[in-house]
Design an enzyme around this catalytic site. Structure first.
Site, PDB file in Angstrom:
ATOM      1  N   SER A 173       0.911  -1.190   0.118  1.00 44.10           N
ATOM      2  CA  SER A 173       0.241   0.148  -0.131  1.00 44.10           C
ATOM      3  C   SER A 173       0.878   1.340   0.101  1.00 44.10           C
ATOM      4  O   SER A 173       2.149   1.149   0.175  1.00 44.10           O
ATOM      5  CB  SER A 173      -1.042  -0.030   1.210  1.00 44.10           C
ATOM      6  OG  SER A 173      -0.051   0.409   2.381  1.00 44.10           O
ATOM      7  N   SER A 219      -3.006   6.829   5.879  1.00 43.20           N
ATOM      8  CA  SER A 219      -2.384   5.641   6.650  1.00 43.20           C
ATOM      9  C   SER A 219      -3.416   5.611   7.893  1.00 43.20           C
ATOM     10  O   SER A 219      -3.471   6.569   8.579  1.00 43.20           O
ATOM     11  CB  SER A 219      -1.226   6.389   7.014  1.00 43.20           C
ATOM     12  OG  SER A 219      -0.488   5.509   8.061  1.00 43.20           O
ATOM     13  N   LYS A 222       5.158   0.716   9.262  1.00 43.38           N
ATOM     14  CA  LYS A 222       5.056   2.091   9.893  1.00 43.38           C
ATOM     15  C   LYS A 222       6.465   2.705  10.410  1.00 43.38           C
ATOM     16  O   LYS A 222       7.103   2.124  10.714  1.00 43.38           O
ATOM     17  CB  LYS A 222       3.657   2.402  10.606  1.00 43.38           C
ATOM     18  CG  LYS A 222       2.537   1.651  10.529  1.00 43.38           C
ATOM     19  CD  LYS A 222       1.858   2.612   9.160  1.00 43.38           C
ATOM     20  CE  LYS A 222       0.489   1.852   8.777  1.00 43.38           C
ATOM     21  NZ  LYS A 222      -0.269   2.475   7.584  1.00 43.38           N
TER      22      LYS A 222
END
Length: 260
Positions: free
Chosen positions: A40, A209, A102
């Site tokens: 992603s 996000s 992340k």
């Protein structure tokens, strides 16, 4: 009979070879490095859809989630060491069991807030400086065919998709790009106080996000330490196409690029 015995012996040796190869690969994946594809755009432009990297599993020690299918018989963390602010981390999502990637923003005891799109840590704004724009073609990306979001929408397919880019400097000196698409609800948050034994993560593509700004099950919330899998250190390979076999879409400028 001799030929038959020899053929049987050959099959057995092949099975043994495959078995031990799988064992060695499993040990390597469990203890040292885990392959990870970026599916992603939540970490653009640090990581792009189609980047392939190895996750350093030695960086933070081991937990039950270090093994495939969370099968390690470990309670808590074994040989654990503290991650550093600014690390790009792969972790197991507590709610859906998927592996996420992340950037680590908040350590235990920190206060974290976003005000008007600016990150605040422990009551102080984190400096940002303008870094122009990040541009990409608006078209389906990766095997999932994700369509990028653009600050200059509406943009037709095949057009230039633009995002504002800034360089953020964390208190320990880690500098990294962050992208801005729009002014949204996540640009202004309450003050989060990170509990002991937990961490606060955000994506670099801040408006695209689902991270610790959002509670479980859709977001990440405060992540317990045992869900850490490892640190992303270097991109090994990158492909802009739907498959790695589309060699004409390979991004050779990203091969062996350090993750910062």
């Amino acid at each position: 009979m001799a030929a038959k015995a020899k053929a049987t012996e050959g099959v057995v040796e092949t099975i043994k070879t495959v078995f031990w190869a799988l064992v060695i690969a499993g040990v390597f994946r469990t203890l040292f490095y885990q392959p990870f594809w970026i599916p992603s755009g939540s970490m653009k432009d640090t990581l792009l859809i189609g980047d392939f990297l190895f996750v350093n599993k030695m960086a933070y020690g081991y937990s039950a989630y270090s093994c495939p299918f969370s099968a390690c018989p470990i309670s808590g963390r074994l040989f654990g060491s503290e991650p550093e602010r600014g690390d790009v981390v792969v972790f197991r999502h507590p709610a859906n069991g998927a592996d996420f990637i992340k950037r680590l923003i908040g350590l235990p005891g920190d206060t974290v807030q976003v005000k008007d799109g600016v990150l605040w840590l422990n009551g102080q704004p984190v400096p940002q400086e303008d870094a122009g724009t990040f541009e990409e073609i608006k078209q389906p990306q990766g095997s999932q065919g994700n369509m990028p979001q653009c600050a200059n929408d509406p943009v037709g397919q095949g057009g230039t998709c633009i995002k504002e880019r800034r360089i953020e400097t964390l208190p320990n000196g880690v500098r990294h790009d962050v992208l801005n698409i729009r002014n949204g609800a996540a640009d202004n948050t309450p003050i989060f106080t990170v509990p002991e034994g937990h961490y606060f993560f955000m994506g670099d593509n801040r408006d695209n996000s689902q991270d610790s700004r959002f509670a479980l099950p859709n977001g990440v919330g405060f992540l317990p330490a045992e869900y850490l899998i490892g640190r992303a250190d270097r991109i090994m390979f990158s492909s802009a196409g739907r498959s790695l076999f589309y060699f004409w879409t390979w991004r050779s400028d990203r091969f062996f690029k350090a993750v910062e």
